[in-house]
Structure formats: C-alpha cells, structure tokens
Design a protein around this motif. Structure first.
Motif, PDB file in Angstrom:
ATOM      1  N   VAL A  54      12.166   9.679  -8.622  1.00 42.67           N
ATOM      2  CA  VAL A  54      12.440   8.690  -7.812  1.00 42.67           C
ATOM      3  C   VAL A  54      11.821   9.705  -6.796  1.00 42.67           C
ATOM      4  O   VAL A  54      12.262  10.941  -6.502  1.00 42.67           O
ATOM      5  N   GLU A  55      11.253   9.188  -5.336  1.00 46.46           N
ATOM      6  CA  GLU A  55      11.306   9.467  -4.147  1.00 46.46           C
ATOM      7  C   GLU A  55      11.917   8.849  -3.047  1.00 46.46           C
ATOM      8  O   GLU A  55      11.668   7.869  -2.903  1.00 46.46           O
ATOM      9  N   ALA A  56      11.837   9.363  -1.992  1.00 41.20           N
ATOM     10  CA  ALA A  56      13.001   8.563  -1.010  1.00 41.20           C
ATOM     11  C   ALA A  56      11.661   8.929   0.201  1.00 41.20           C
ATOM     12  O   ALA A  56      10.851   9.341   0.626  1.00 41.20           O
ATOM     13  N   GLU A  57      11.084   6.938   0.350  1.00 38.98           N
ATOM     14  CA  GLU A  57       9.893   6.897   1.278  1.00 38.98           C
ATOM     15  C   GLU A  57      10.961   6.086   2.264  1.00 38.98           C
ATOM     16  O   GLU A  57      11.432   5.336   2.610  1.00 38.98           O
ATOM     17  N   ILE A  58      10.210   5.887   3.926  1.00 44.78           N
ATOM     18  CA  ILE A  58      10.697   5.167   5.053  1.00 44.78           C
ATOM     19  C   ILE A  58       9.139   3.906   5.189  1.00 44.78           C
ATOM     20  O   ILE A  58       8.264   4.296   4.351  1.00 44.78           O
ATOM     21  N   VAL A  74      12.406   3.353  -1.625  1.00 51.74           N
ATOM     22  CA  VAL A  74      12.520   4.192  -3.351  1.00 51.74           C
ATOM     23  C   VAL A  74      11.241   3.969  -3.497  1.00 51.74           C
ATOM     24  O   VAL A  74      11.169   2.818  -3.911  1.00 51.74           O
ATOM     25  N   GLU A  75      10.558   5.063  -4.101  1.00 52.02           N
ATOM     26  CA  GLU A  75       9.413   4.657  -4.744  1.00 52.02           C
ATOM     27  C   GLU A  75       9.906   5.733  -6.044  1.00 52.02           C
ATOM     28  O   GLU A  75      10.185   6.335  -6.390  1.00 52.02           O
ATOM     29  N   ILE A  76       8.990   4.804  -7.578  1.00 51.17           N
ATOM     30  CA  ILE A  76       9.447   5.794  -8.753  1.00 51.17           C
ATOM     31  C   ILE A  76       7.913   5.431  -9.659  1.00 51.17           C
ATOM     32  O   ILE A  76       6.607   4.082  -9.115  1.00 51.17           O
ATOM     33  N   ILE A  77       7.716   6.742  -9.751  1.00 49.96           N
ATOM     34  CA  ILE A  77       6.142   7.452  -9.119  1.00 49.96           C
ATOM     35  C   ILE A  77       6.512   6.976 -11.412  1.00 49.96           C
ATOM     36  O   ILE A  77       6.995   7.701 -11.455  1.00 49.96           O
ATOM     37  N   ASP A  78       5.565   7.150 -11.952  1.00 49.94           N
ATOM     38  CA  ASP A  78       4.839   7.418 -13.175  1.00 49.94           C
ATOM     39  C   ASP A  78       3.205   7.796 -14.051  1.00 49.94           C
ATOM     40  O   ASP A  78       3.114   6.851 -13.920  1.00 49.94           O
ATOM     41  N   TYR A 125       0.732  -1.117   0.318  1.00 51.36           N
ATOM     42  CA  TYR A 125      -0.007   0.149   0.155  1.00 51.36           C
ATOM     43  C   TYR A 125       0.567   1.116  -0.159  1.00 51.36           C
ATOM     44  O   TYR A 125       2.152   1.755   0.197  1.00 51.36           O
ATOM     45  N   LYS A 126       0.116   1.890  -0.560  1.00 50.67           N
ATOM     46  CA  LYS A 126       1.031   3.281  -0.275  1.00 50.67           C
ATOM     47  C   LYS A 126       0.664   5.146  -0.155  1.00 50.67           C
ATOM     48  O   LYS A 126      -0.508   4.654  -0.323  1.00 50.67           O
ATOM     49  N   ALA A 127       0.959   5.429   0.533  1.00 48.10           N
ATOM     50  CA  ALA A 127       0.097   6.945   0.763  1.00 48.10           C
ATOM     51  C   ALA A 127       0.549   7.550  -0.291  1.00 48.10           C
ATOM     52  O   ALA A 127       2.549   8.251  -0.114  1.00 48.10           O
ATOM     53  N   GLY A 128       0.952   8.922  -0.556  1.00 49.27           N
ATOM     54  CA  GLY A 128       1.653  10.016  -1.749  1.00 49.27           C
ATOM     55  C   GLY A 128       1.207  11.189  -1.228  1.00 49.27           C
ATOM     56  O   GLY A 128       0.633  11.557  -0.570  1.00 49.27           O
ATOM     57  N   SER A 153       5.251   4.896   3.121  1.00 54.95           N
ATOM     58  CA  SER A 153       4.611   6.239   4.123  1.00 54.95           C
ATOM     59  C   SER A 153       4.589   7.766   3.552  1.00 54.95           C
ATOM     60  O   SER A 153       4.144   8.570   3.673  1.00 54.95           O
ATOM     61  N   GLY A 154       5.308   7.557   1.942  1.00 52.08           N
ATOM     62  CA  GLY A 154       4.867   8.508   1.249  1.00 52.08           C
ATOM     63  C   GLY A 154       6.471   9.269   1.079  1.00 52.08           C
ATOM     64  O   GLY A 154       7.508   9.436   1.665  1.00 52.08           O
ATOM     65  N   GLY A 155       6.572  10.722  -0.547  1.00 52.37           N
ATOM     66  CA  GLY A 155       8.105  10.447   0.146  1.00 52.37           C
ATOM     67  C   GLY A 155       8.619  12.274   0.495  1.00 52.37           C
ATOM     68  O   GLY A 155       8.242  12.885   0.562  1.00 52.37           O
ATOM     69  N   ALA A 156      10.017  12.141   1.062  1.00 53.57           N
ATOM     70  CA  ALA A 156       9.771  12.933   2.152  1.00 53.57           C
ATOM     71  C   ALA A 156      11.134  14.113   1.498  1.00 53.57           C
ATOM     72  O   ALA A 156      10.428  14.893   1.873  1.00 53.57           O
TER      73      ALA A 156
HETATM   74 MG    MG Z   1       6.044   8.421  -2.761  1.00 57.17          MG
END
Ligand code: MG
Ligand code: 0L1
Length: 262
Positions: free
Chosen positions: A106-110, A139-143, A61-64, A232-235
C-alpha cells in the motif's frame, strides 16, 4: 519500438492473465531484452484494450515512482504512468481479498479530480491547479505481477505499473488555500505508524506528477479528460500487507482512508 504487433498482444494477454489469476511471472524483458519504452506503453495500451473488450471502464490515471522514497526503494530514477480500472476501486473502510492478489503493498497518495481537460506539452503545477476541481486522500494497492517485485522500468510499465486496487477518501477539498507541499501524511498498519511523509515528497509538489502525466500522454496524442481521477504517486515508500492487516492513513486537511485485508 522493437516488437511486432502480435508479440505486443501476446505479452499483454500474458500479463493481464497473470493479474486475473493472481499468478507471479518472470519479468518480460528476460525473454525480450530489447523491449523499449514504446513497446512497454504499447503493451499497456493493449491491456487497456483487452479490459475494455471485457466490459471494464477506465476509472482513472496514475503516476508512479514519483517520490524519492519510492524511487530509492525500487532503485529507479524515472516516474511511470498507468491506468486504473473500475473493478480496482474499493470503498473507504472496505475489505480487500488478499487471496485475489499476489503480494500487495500500500502507498499513500494525493488524488486530483479535474474540472477541465489537461493537455500537454507544457503542463506545469499552475496549469494542474487551475484545472483541478478538488483533491482527495487516497491509498493505492500495488501488486506487481512479477516475482518478488523484481523488474526493470519497461517491464513495470508494460504491467500497467503494478496497478491493482485503490481507495479514495471522502473529504474533497478545493486546492485554493491548501498547501499540498506541506500537507502531512501518517500511515498506520495494525495501529503502528509505518510511514510518514509530506506532499512535497512527490516531485516537490504532487501537482507536478499530474503535469508530468499530462505531458507524457500528449506525446502519445492523449489528454487527461475533464472529470479524470488522477493519483499522483506514493508519497511514502510502499508497505507490504497480507490477510489480517488493517491500514489507516491520516492526511492533514483531507481526512483519512482505511481498509482491511481479509
Ligand atoms: Mg502508486
Ligand atoms: O504506483 C507506483 O508507484 C508503483 C509503480 C510500479 C513500481 C512498483 O510496483 O513498485
């Protein structure tokens, strides 16, 4: 809810096909300006059904849009929630084919892995920490499937919140004794530092994003199950990448995560 079930299905197929064919499309609210949040999550649910019908599994699951940096970058104020599927998972240090994506960032996430289910309403940082087995760097890769990442919130929710790929790090840490608010994150692209953050960039505490997700799922009669992997979403703000780029993200206490775009 404003859309008929047949239109929900048609829009879900349209967005899912755009993802599979790495083809950008115009935001769906251009043709359906009245599309509301319920419609948007119904389209996302339909995408889940289409992927399960095709034999895929939900992998997390992801929060954004949970950090100020991301909200400011996208000009929005509200977090959104989406799903990660099995084929999106890439091993740490792995290669990602840029040709299979439209315009990745790319975004860094915990990320949290739960030992107990989390069911809202009323989840908060404490309930998330109590239900967490361990945390890992990710790391999430969003597109976004929308041209030039141009969209509004209902369009992006319908597009499964731009979910595309994710890489989880190998250092698992119990949350007890870790202060996730002050945990530092440094992102390097091709050896240059491109983004810096601390965990508190995510809603004051990354666990707050997981609580928000559990509460949002409860409003739709769902929960985060035991064992769930939750990003938890990109910091940091999201950083654009292309073939030839290498990404390396160091997380204080949680090791590092890297990948190469080919
Ligand atoms: Mg994200
Ligand atoms: O994971 C995220 O924060 C992205 C949510 C969707 C918005 C975007 O594509 O930037």
């Amino acid at each position: 809810m404003t859309l008929q079930p047949a239109v929900i299905r048609q829009l879900a197929e349209h967005l899912e096909s755009a993802e599979r064919n790495a083809r950008a499309v115009t935001k769906i609210t251009d043709a359906h300006p009245g599309l509301d949040w319920d419609d948007a999550y119904a389209i996302q649910d339909m995408i889940r059904r289409i992927k399960l019908e095709r034999g895929h599994k939900v992998a997390g699951y992801k929060a954004g849009l949970t950090s100020r940096a991301k909200m400011k970058q996208m000009g929005v104020e509200t977090p959104v929630f989406g799903l990660l599927f099995d084929y999106m998972s890439v091993g740490d240090g792995g290669e990602i084919k840029a040709a299979g994506l439209i315009h990745p960032k790319v975004e860094a996430e915990i990320a949290f892995v739960l030992k107990r289910p989390l069911r809202g309403p009323g989840c908060h940082v404490g309930s998330v920490l109590a239900a967490t087995d361990f945390v890992v760097s990710a790391v999430e890769i969003i597109d976004s499937r929308y041209e030039n990442f141009r969209f509004d919130l209902p369009s992006v929710v319908a597009d499964n919140t731009s979910a595309s790929r994710f890489v989880a790090g190998g250092v698992a840490r119990e949350v007890m004794g870790l202060d996730l608010r002050t945990l530092g994150i440094v992102m390097e692209k091709n050896g240059e530092i491109v983004a810096l953050a601390a965990g508190a960039a995510v809603l004051g505490h990354p666990a707050a994003a997981v609580a928000m997700l559990a509460n949002a799922l409860a409003a739709r009669g769902e929960e985060l199950p035991a064992g769930a992997f939750v990003m938890s979403g990109g910091a940091t703000e999201a950083v654009a990448v292309a073939a030839g780029d290498s990404i390396h993200v160091r997380f204080q206490d949680l090791g590092s995560v890297s990948m190469r775009f080919v």
